[in-house]
Design an enzyme around this catalytic site. Structure first.
Site: not given
Ligand code: ADP
Length: 334
Positions: A115, A197, A200
């Protein structure tokens, strides 16, 4: 009487549409765990504030994440499905834990360093102490299992450290929380552009959202990175090809996967056909979830009721823990 169920906690930030990574990394496990555990699942609205979103969008985003979780099979009558900001004791526990968290260890966190690199103009204290707030969310319910994706491994290790530190200083209040996945290994759903990965906020064309329509799903899958195919039999797969096979394993039938594995190993693979098949299977998988999201989301009264019911359950559990915390810390004067 049955034994008390073990406690589970996890959360998702309301920072945009949920995607396939959220589903396979987190929500799929939530849905399975709701049958056998006492579950607390929250929309992490306070966490989303660290990156200064337009807060006019918060209400819609919170309602969306709730609707998307329910559409994936989460039952608000079986679990506590709530909003982080509706449980104020989270902030109290966060404050106590901040006294036990050290600047050096927080600065070493990989997500914090990322970040700082991405937004050097916004290195705020909330960002630095993100893992502390996350620890408060989890141990506020004295949770033991935390269903999360692989990206959260380091945060969970920090949560264990903070919980142990509290216990050593003030007495045993918290169990050690551990990351949890039914398939033993934590999951990382890769982005369609070959690297990183699915997420969002990054590269929307390389992310399959649970609310994408069928044509958009097909289009995104067809754009996934491939090449001219292997030049010798049984060659190792480059990472972006490995990722596509990984996505197939999530939604395609065994015999379909076996056919394309054979085609790859005998240098006969046609990536156009493979992606067409994957696009169809993805659309078939995502379609019913999307349709449910679209029926739940307009029902604002229902979503309010879900939030109120969730907050009541979460506050009950949080208040019980905080009583123990204050007593253990000596914050009890009469
Ligand atoms: P993002 O990274 O998409 O903003 P969050 O940080 O809100 O999502 O994470 C919500 C949940 O989804 C967490 O448990 C995170 O480990 C899981 N998660 C997010 N992206 C992935 C991914 N590409 N593969 C597996 N798990 C994921």
């Amino acid at each position: 009487m049955a034994d008390k169920k073990e406690i589970v906690m996890s959360g998702i930030r309301p920072t945009g549409f949920l995607h396939l990574g959220n589903y396979f990394g987190a929500i799929r496990n939530y849905v399975k765990m709701q049958e056998d555990f006492e579950c607390y699942f929250m929309v992490a609205d306070w966490h989303s504030l660290t990156t200064h979103p337009d807060t006019k969008e918060l209400q819609g985003n919170v309602q969306r994440v709730l609707a998307e979780n329910i559409a994936c099979g989460l039952d608000p009558d079986k679990v506590a499905l709530y909003c982080q900001s509706h449980v104020h004791t989270t902030a109290e526990l966060y404050l106590y834990l901040n006294m036990l968290a050290y600047k050096g260890e927080l600065e070493k966190t990989v997500t914090f360093k990322d970040k700082v690199r991405q937004h050097p103009e916004n290195v705020n204290a909330g960002l630095l102490t993100y893992p502390v707030l996350q620890t408060a969310d989890i141990i506020l319910h004295r949770a033991k299992y935390v269903p999360v994706g692989k990206d959260q491994e380091q945060h969970l290790e920090m949560a264990r450290n903070f919980a142990n530190r509290f216990n050593h200083r003030y007495g045993e209040v918290f169990p050690e929380p551990v990351a949890y996945n039914y398939n033993a290994e934590l999951v990382k759903v890769p982005s369609l552009d070959g690297g990183g990965k699915m997420s969002k906020s990054e590269n929307q064309m390389a992310t399959l959202y649970l609310s994408d329509d069928d044509d958009m799903i097909r289009k995104k899958v067809m754009k996934a990175k491939t090449d001219n195919g292997p030049t010798e039999p049984n060659a190792a797969k480059p990472e972006y090809i490995e990722n596509i096979f990984g996505l197939m394993k999530l939604v395609c039938a065994q015999d379909v996967i076996a056919k394309y594995e054979n085609d790859y190993n005998s240098c006969n693979i046609r990536y156009g056909d493979l992606k067409k098949q994957l696009g169809e299977d993805m659309a078939k998988f995502i379609g019913p979830i999307r349709d449910k999201i679209n029926t739940i989301l307009p029902d604002k009264k229902y979503l309010q009721q879900v939030m109120e019911q969730g907050a009541e359950k979460a506050n009950k559990s949080a208040n019980e823990t905080m009583k123990l915390v204050r007593e253990a810390m000596g914050l009890k004067y009469y």
